[in-house]
Enzyme design. Structure first.
Site, PDB file in Angstrom:
ATOM      1  N   LYS A   7       0.826  -1.217   0.000  1.00  9.10           N
ATOM      2  CA  LYS A   7       0.000   0.000   0.000  1.00  9.10           C
ATOM      3  C   LYS A   7       0.850   1.253   0.000  1.00  9.10           C
ATOM      4  O   LYS A   7       0.465   2.268  -0.577  1.00  9.10           O
ATOM      5  CB  LYS A   7      -0.961   0.002   1.200  1.00  9.10           C
ATOM      6  CG  LYS A   7      -2.168  -0.888   0.993  1.00  9.10           C
ATOM      7  CD  LYS A   7      -3.348  -0.425   1.822  1.00  9.10           C
ATOM      8  CE  LYS A   7      -4.561  -1.297   1.594  1.00  9.10           C
ATOM      9  NZ  LYS A   7      -5.647  -1.045   2.538  1.00  9.10           N
ATOM     10  N   LYS A  34      -4.097 -10.564  -6.677  1.00 12.72           N
ATOM     11  CA  LYS A  34      -5.360 -10.796  -5.968  1.00 12.72           C
ATOM     12  C   LYS A  34      -6.483  -9.917  -6.545  1.00 12.72           C
ATOM     13  O   LYS A  34      -6.234  -8.780  -6.940  1.00 12.72           O
ATOM     14  CB  LYS A  34      -5.073 -10.479  -4.485  1.00 12.72           C
ATOM     15  CG  LYS A  34      -6.227 -10.130  -3.641  1.00 12.72           C
ATOM     16  CD  LYS A  34      -5.798  -9.719  -2.243  1.00 12.72           C
ATOM     17  CE  LYS A  34      -6.120  -8.249  -2.045  1.00 12.72           C
ATOM     18  NZ  LYS A  34      -6.205  -7.811  -0.655  1.00 12.72           N
ATOM     19  N   LYS A  53     -10.917  -4.559  -5.111  1.00 14.84           N
ATOM     20  CA  LYS A  53     -11.827  -3.491  -5.531  1.00 14.84           C
ATOM     21  C   LYS A  53     -11.070  -2.216  -5.885  1.00 14.84           C
ATOM     22  O   LYS A  53     -11.619  -1.316  -6.510  1.00 14.84           O
ATOM     23  CB  LYS A  53     -12.863  -3.227  -4.436  1.00 14.84           C
ATOM     24  CG  LYS A  53     -12.276  -2.947  -3.062  1.00 14.84           C
ATOM     25  CD  LYS A  53     -13.324  -3.135  -1.953  1.00 14.84           C
ATOM     26  CE  LYS A  53     -12.639  -3.321  -0.606  1.00 14.84           C
ATOM     27  NZ  LYS A  53     -13.445  -3.987   0.392  1.00 14.84           N
TER      28      LYS A  53
HETATM   29  P1  TYM Z   1     -10.808  -6.226   3.419  1.00 14.34           P
HETATM   30  O1  TYM Z   1     -11.875  -5.224   3.679  1.00 14.34           O
HETATM   31  O2  TYM Z   1      -9.744  -5.884   2.444  1.00 14.34           O
HETATM   32  O3  TYM Z   1     -11.450  -7.565   2.935  1.00 14.34           O
HETATM   33  C1  TYM Z   1     -12.487  -8.211   3.665  1.00 14.34           C
HETATM   34  C2  TYM Z   1     -12.278  -9.705   3.645  1.00 14.34           C
HETATM   35  O4  TYM Z   1     -12.249 -10.191   2.317  1.00 14.34           O
HETATM   36  C3  TYM Z   1     -11.084 -10.982   2.110  1.00 14.34           C
HETATM   37  N1  TYM Z   1     -10.623 -10.797   0.718  1.00 14.34           N
HETATM   38  C4  TYM Z   1     -10.352 -11.802  -0.123  1.00 14.34           C
HETATM   39  N2  TYM Z   1     -10.411 -13.137   0.028  1.00 14.34           N
HETATM   40  C5  TYM Z   1     -10.067 -13.899  -1.038  1.00 14.34           C
HETATM   41  N3  TYM Z   1      -9.686 -13.387  -2.223  1.00 14.34           N
HETATM   42  C6  TYM Z   1      -9.620 -12.056  -2.442  1.00 14.34           C
HETATM   43  N4  TYM Z   1      -9.262 -11.573  -3.622  1.00 14.34           N
HETATM   44  C7  TYM Z   1      -9.960 -11.196  -1.346  1.00 14.34           C
HETATM   45  N5  TYM Z   1     -10.015  -9.851  -1.195  1.00 14.34           N
HETATM   46  C8  TYM Z   1     -10.410  -9.628   0.078  1.00 14.34           C
HETATM   47  C9  TYM Z   1     -10.059 -10.428   3.104  1.00 14.34           C
HETATM   48  O5  TYM Z   1      -9.082 -11.394   3.405  1.00 14.34           O
HETATM   49  C10 TYM Z   1     -10.933 -10.105   4.284  1.00 14.34           C
HETATM   50  O6  TYM Z   1     -11.136 -11.237   5.102  1.00 14.34           O
HETATM   51  N6  TYM Z   1      -7.908  -5.666   7.403  1.00 14.34           N
HETATM   52  C11 TYM Z   1      -9.124  -6.281   6.925  1.00 14.34           C
HETATM   53  C12 TYM Z   1     -10.363  -5.802   7.643  1.00 14.34           C
HETATM   54  C13 TYM Z   1     -10.291  -5.956   9.123  1.00 14.34           C
HETATM   55  C14 TYM Z   1     -10.338  -7.168   9.845  1.00 14.34           C
HETATM   56  C15 TYM Z   1     -10.270  -6.793  11.219  1.00 14.34           C
HETATM   57  C16 TYM Z   1     -10.448  -8.512   9.469  1.00 14.34           C
HETATM   58  C17 TYM Z   1     -10.190  -4.941  10.019  1.00 14.34           C
HETATM   59  N7  TYM Z   1     -10.190  -5.459  11.286  1.00 14.34           N
HETATM   60  C18 TYM Z   1     -10.310  -7.778  12.219  1.00 14.34           C
HETATM   61  C19 TYM Z   1     -10.482  -9.471  10.473  1.00 14.34           C
HETATM   62  C20 TYM Z   1     -10.402  -9.096  11.841  1.00 14.34           C
HETATM   63  C21 TYM Z   1      -9.274  -5.929   5.463  1.00 14.34           C
HETATM   64  O7  TYM Z   1      -8.730  -4.972   4.992  1.00 14.34           O
HETATM   65  O8  TYM Z   1     -10.145  -6.686   4.797  1.00 14.34           O
END
Ligand code: TYM
Length: 331
Positions: free
Chosen positions: A115, A197, A200
């Site tokens: 990032k 990956k 969005k």
């Molecule tokens: P975020 O918002 O980027 O994504 C949400 C969830 O979707 C999963 N994900 C994917 N899984 C498979 N293939 C993909 N291409 C893909 N893109 C996204 C992510 O692994 C995630 O589970 N940091 C986290 C949000 C967060 C969080 C937390 C998660 C904040 N606090 C506490 C767990 C526990 C994030 O940015 O996810």
């Protein structure tokens, strides 16, 4: 609520349209886990401002994400569904935990490296300490299991390290969480570059499918998906595009990779891609319909998350008070 059920926590950032990657990698499990576990799910709006957000759009995305979680079938009566910034304990615990986290360990986080390369003009401290806030989210609720996609595994590891370190100094304060990563679909890849990956934030909209995309758009994006030239439908390291499509098809139909290969024996990529698009559109259709009912009733949506905020507040306060006492703050 049964006291001995394992606790589950996960969050999602409201930073744009949610994708098929979010759905297959994490959200499908969120829904599946709610019958067996005591689940807490949040819209991680605090995490989202580590990259610049346009306020009016951001507000809309927060509503939209909450509505989508309900549309997926997350039951706000059975679970706690809330908005991260509404529970101040997250920011408070994040500060405390940051004093138990080393600069060096945060510097190694691949997401930070990626990032900060992508947003070179805004390498802010929040982007750096992001995993500490995530650790606070998890540890506040004494979570046993955290359903996430594979990209969050490293953040889970640091949350475990911070918790272990804190417990070592002060006794058993935090439950040590385990990641819960799906066997199929833990890393859904871009449809245009299957070595990356699905995300969005990818500027090429053909590379990702939004949960709310129309059937026509979904099928068009799959038809354009990058594959290879040999027309064999099987999982293989040298066929990342086809392997990704098989993973997606398996995740939405429940069929194994072998069954998918057998089903498309003798058929070409063209037929296969349409079948994947149709299966995905079919899976998402009821979610999209329910989404319309939730997003069109703001009052109901607000009532639901406020109720969740309150439940989360009490659970979080319990852990935070314990932490403060252990550290030696005067209460
Ligand atoms: P975020 O918002 O980027 O994504 C949400 C969830 O979707 C999963 N994900 C994917 N899984 C498979 N293939 C993909 N291409 C893909 N893109 C996204 C992510 O692994 C995630 O589970 N940091 C986290 C949000 C967060 C969080 C937390 C998660 C904040 N606090 C506490 C767990 C526990 C994030 O940015 O996810």
């Amino acid at each position: 609520m049964e006291e001995n059920r394992k606790k589950v926590l996960s969050c999602i950032q409201p930073s744009g349209m949610l994708t098929l990657g979010n759905y297959i990698g994490a959200l499908k499990n969120w829904v599946a886990m709610q019958n067996e576990f005591d689940c807490t799910y949040a819209v991680a709006d605090l995490h989202a401002i580590t990259v610049r957000q346009e306020p009016a759009k951001f507000r809309q995305q927060i509503y939209s994400t909450a509505a989508l979680l309900l549309a997926l079938g997350i039951d706000p009566e059975k679970n706690t569904m809330f908005i991260q910034s509404h529970v101040a304990a997250h920011s408070e615990l994040a500060w405390i935990l940051s004093c138990y986290t080393q600069f060096g360990e945060l510097s190694r986080m691949t997401q930070f490296k990626d990032k900060s390369a992508k947003h070179a003009d805004n390498v802010n401290v929040g982007l750096f300490s992001y995993p500490v806030l995530m650790a606070a989210d998890i540890l506040l609720y004494q979570s046993d299991l955290v359903p996430v996609g594979a990209d969050q595994k490293q953040h889970l590891e640091i949350a475990r390290d911070i918790a272990t370190r804190f417990n070592h100094v002060y006794g058993d304060v935090f439950t040590i969480p385990e990641p819960y990563i799906p066997k199929i679909g833990a890393r859904v890849m871009s449809l245009q570059d299957p070595t990356k990956k699905m995300s969005k934030s990818d500027e090429n909209i053909n590379s990702w499918v939004a949960i709310l995309d129309s059937k026509d758009d979904i099928i068009r994006k799959f038809k354009r998906a990058v594959t290879d030239s040999d027309n064999r439908i099987c999982v293989s390291e040298d066929k990342p595009g086809v392997s990704n499509l098989i993973g997606i098809y398996s995740a939405v139909t429940g069929k194994s990779a072998e069954q998918v290969t057998a089903e498309f024996e003798g058929k070409g990529y063209g037929d296969f891609k349409i079948a994947v698009g149709e299966a995905v559109a079919e899976e998402l259709k009821p979610i999209q319909e329910r989404y319309q009912t939730f997003i069109s009733d703001k009052k109901q949506l607000e009532d639901i998350y406020r109720q969740g905020d309150e439940k989360a507040f009490y659970a979080a306060r319990k852990t935070l008070s314990k932490v403060k006492k252990k550290v030696g703050f005067v209460l």
